[in-house]
Design an enzyme around this catalytic site. Structure first.
Site, short mmCIF file in Angstrom:
data_model
loop_
_atom_site.label_atom_id
_atom_site.label_comp_id
_atom_site.label_asym_id
_atom_site.label_seq_id
_atom_site.Cartn_x
_atom_site.Cartn_y
_atom_site.Cartn_z
CG HIS A 1 -1.79 1.24 1.29
ND1 HIS A 1 -2.80 1.48 0.38
CD2 HIS A 1 -1.79 2.31 2.14
CE1 HIS A 1 -3.38 2.62 0.67
NE2 HIS A 1 -2.79 3.15 1.73
CB SER A 2 1.02 4.31 0.20
OG SER A 2 1.33 5.66 -0.04
#
Length: 296
Positions: A106-107
């Protein structure tokens, strides 16, 4: 840029006792899972970001990866060079992955996931059956405006993303610990751009409809993968996955099934890739998300 010496990274992985330090939930593995999902965190985040994912789906062995320099590894120096971090995690996965595996990030974790896959390919190790990148475009250079104090800018970014409780930043000691980790992560990402060739691995790109990482920015990953990628959008902002954990894990398992859950090697055939004719192409936006296929 020179890659770190492979033995040095493997020695560091062993020195940290990877099954305990870098994989804090390794002993809580569900029996009979079809694949292991190694989850990599966002800027400033740690393995606890995925705590509720562990055993959330009996068919997936979710293993949050703890990066040095945070949570129970706060006393370990953080790694601020992407090649070194990719080699550390790649060595860990090579030693421990029992079968087909997924790299989920994520990210910031999305960038790390693709670099780990690139390291595995260069080293001749088995590749992931799937890479899932969440809320991360290939290139994302974000810096404060001239004259803006860095700490003020960091706090604003953290709060606007919605991933950190505001009360954590009100405590001076906790604020400095968190900002220190974020500064280290931003040094890792400074000027980062993917430098690997097209990866022969299926890619699932995920995002929130209210995030500034838009569907078109996620689709830019197609330039770095040889097979068509799939983009799925869910209602919400940068941390949409907190409200849609079960739907995100279902999307990962669906993409894994489409790929055949085969673990390709650097010199062998790749896993089957999703195409525009797949069962989710063109689906409408619901709580379970909207899916779009992109051609190579």
């Amino acid at each position: 840029m020179h890659a770190p010496h492979p033995h040095r990274s493997e020695d560091r992985a062993r020195a940290l006792d990877p099954a305990r330090a870098l994989l804090p939930f390794w002993d809580d593995r569900p029996p009979g899972a079809r694949a292991t999902v190694f989850c990599l965190p966002h800027v400033g985040g740690g393995a606890s970001a995925y705590r509720t994912w562990v055993r959330a789906r009996a068919t997936l062995d979710v293993q949050p990866v703890q990066l040095p320099g945070r949570e129970q590894l706060i006393d370990s120096p953080g790694i601020e060079r992407m090649p070194e971090l990719a080699a550390l995690i790649g060595s860990l996965i090579t030693d421990l992955a029992p079968g087909p595996f997924v790299l989920f990030g994520h990210s910031m974790g999305g960038a790390i996931a693709t670099e780990v896959a690139a390291w595995l390919r260069r080293a001749g190790h088995p590749l992931p059956a799937l890479i899932a990148v969440s809320a991360r475009p290939p290139v994302n250079h974000v810096r404060p405006d001239p004259g803006t104090p860095e700490d003020d800018w960091l706090v604003e970014r953290v709060l606007s993303a919605g991933g950190t409780p505001a009360e954590l930043l009100e405590d001076p000691e906790l604020r400095e610990i968190l900002l220190g980790t974020i500064r280290s992560d931003l040094r890792l990402l400074r000027d980062y751009e993917p430098a690997f060739g097209r990866l022969p691995v299926p890619l699932l790109a995920l995002g929130g409809t209210e995030d500034d990482v838009t569907e078109s920015r996620l689709a830019a990953w197609q330039d770095h993968f040889s097979a068509p990628i799939r983009v799925r959008m869910f209602p919400g902002g940068h941390f949409y996955l907190r409200q849609h954990r079960d739907a995100v894990l279902a999307a990962v398992e669906e993409a894994l099934a489409e790929a055949g859950a085969a673990s390709p090697t650097a010199g062998g055939p790749t896993a089957a890739s999703p195409t525009a004719g797949g069962p989710t192409a063109g689906a409408s936006l619901t709580a379970e998300g909207r899916s779009t296929a992109h051609g190579a």
